[in-house]
Write a protein that holds these residues in place. Structure first.
Motif, PDB file in Angstrom:
ATOM      1  N   VAL A  38     109.761 -17.490   6.014  1.00  0.00           N
ATOM      2  CA  VAL A  38     109.382 -16.687   4.667  1.00  0.00           C
ATOM      3  C   VAL A  38     109.890 -15.397   4.583  1.00  0.00           C
ATOM      4  O   VAL A  38     110.498 -15.089   3.409  1.00  0.00           O
ATOM      5  CB  VAL A  38     107.715 -16.858   4.439  1.00  0.00           C
ATOM      6  N   LEU A  39     109.914 -14.384   5.625  1.00  0.00           N
ATOM      7  CA  LEU A  39     110.356 -13.077   5.672  1.00  0.00           C
ATOM      8  C   LEU A  39     111.912 -13.072   5.353  1.00  0.00           C
ATOM      9  O   LEU A  39     112.419 -12.603   4.548  1.00  0.00           O
ATOM     10  CB  LEU A  39     109.929 -12.568   7.003  1.00  0.00           C
ATOM     11  N   MET A  61     101.920 -18.369  24.518  1.00  0.00           N
ATOM     12  CA  MET A  61     101.566 -18.644  23.034  1.00  0.00           C
ATOM     13  C   MET A  61     101.652 -20.221  22.942  1.00  0.00           C
ATOM     14  O   MET A  61     102.298 -21.005  23.544  1.00  0.00           O
ATOM     15  CB  MET A  61     102.641 -17.974  22.166  1.00  0.00           C
ATOM     16  N   SER A  62     100.682 -20.562  22.034  1.00  0.00           N
ATOM     17  CA  SER A  62     100.407 -22.017  21.842  1.00  0.00           C
ATOM     18  C   SER A  62     101.581 -22.557  20.988  1.00  0.00           C
ATOM     19  O   SER A  62     102.202 -21.755  20.346  1.00  0.00           O
ATOM     20  CB  SER A  62      99.056 -22.249  21.513  1.00  0.00           C
ATOM     21  N   ALA A  63     101.527 -23.935  20.917  1.00  0.00           N
ATOM     22  CA  ALA A  63     102.200 -24.521  20.022  1.00  0.00           C
ATOM     23  C   ALA A  63     102.189 -24.235  18.563  1.00  0.00           C
ATOM     24  O   ALA A  63     103.081 -24.168  17.650  1.00  0.00           O
ATOM     25  CB  ALA A  63     102.349 -26.018  20.158  1.00  0.00           C
ATOM     26  N   LEU A  97     103.458 -21.234  13.640  1.00  0.00           N
ATOM     27  CA  LEU A  97     103.173 -20.486  12.474  1.00  0.00           C
ATOM     28  C   LEU A  97     104.126 -19.268  12.590  1.00  0.00           C
ATOM     29  O   LEU A  97     104.534 -18.579  11.395  1.00  0.00           O
ATOM     30  CB  LEU A  97     101.724 -19.808  12.675  1.00  0.00           C
ATOM     31  N   LEU A  98     104.580 -18.819  13.713  1.00  0.00           N
ATOM     32  CA  LEU A  98     105.492 -17.524  13.716  1.00  0.00           C
ATOM     33  C   LEU A  98     106.819 -17.937  13.006  1.00  0.00           C
ATOM     34  O   LEU A  98     107.716 -17.350  12.372  1.00  0.00           O
ATOM     35  CB  LEU A  98     105.612 -17.144  15.172  1.00  0.00           C
ATOM     36  N   SER A  99     107.237 -19.352  13.561  1.00  0.00           N
ATOM     37  CA  SER A  99     108.550 -19.850  12.797  1.00  0.00           C
ATOM     38  C   SER A  99     108.460 -19.809  11.322  1.00  0.00           C
ATOM     39  O   SER A  99     109.629 -19.584  10.498  1.00  0.00           O
ATOM     40  CB  SER A  99     108.757 -21.222  13.279  1.00  0.00           C
TER      41      SER A  99
END
Length: 94
Positions: A15-16, A1-3, A8-10
């Motif tokens: 948010v969740l 996965m790219s930086a 974006l995942l973090s």
């Protein structure tokens, strides 16, 4: 996965996590508000004045009240009223 994907995942995880903590924060706020309301309301004064009134009753009167089981009757009636109040709040019963 790219930086960028990790970034974006973090953000999505943060948010969740924030959304998941909102109901707990609201429940805690309501609980603290209820405790503050009870501690500053007139209920505390009523309880203290009732204790003073009960301490003024003569021992002979207490004797006959205990023979007639008045303290037990008061607790039974109070719990019955409380149970009636709670049962009437159930939507499909009351």
């Amino acid at each position: 996965m790219s930086a960028f994907g990790n970034w974006l995942l973090s953000i999505l995880q943060e948010v969740l996590q924030f959304i998941a903590e909102i109901p707990v924060a609201i429940a805690d706020w309501l609980y603290q508000a209820l405790l503050d309301l009870i501690s500053t309301s007139f209920i505390v004064g009523i309880i203290q004045s009732a204790a003073q009134l009960f301490s003024a009753i003569d021992p002979s009167v207490w004797y006959f009240l205990n023979i007639m089981q008045v303290p037990f009757g008061i607790s039974v009636v109070t719990s019955a009223y409380l149970l009636r109040f709670l049962v009437r709040r159930i939507p499909f019963i009351g």
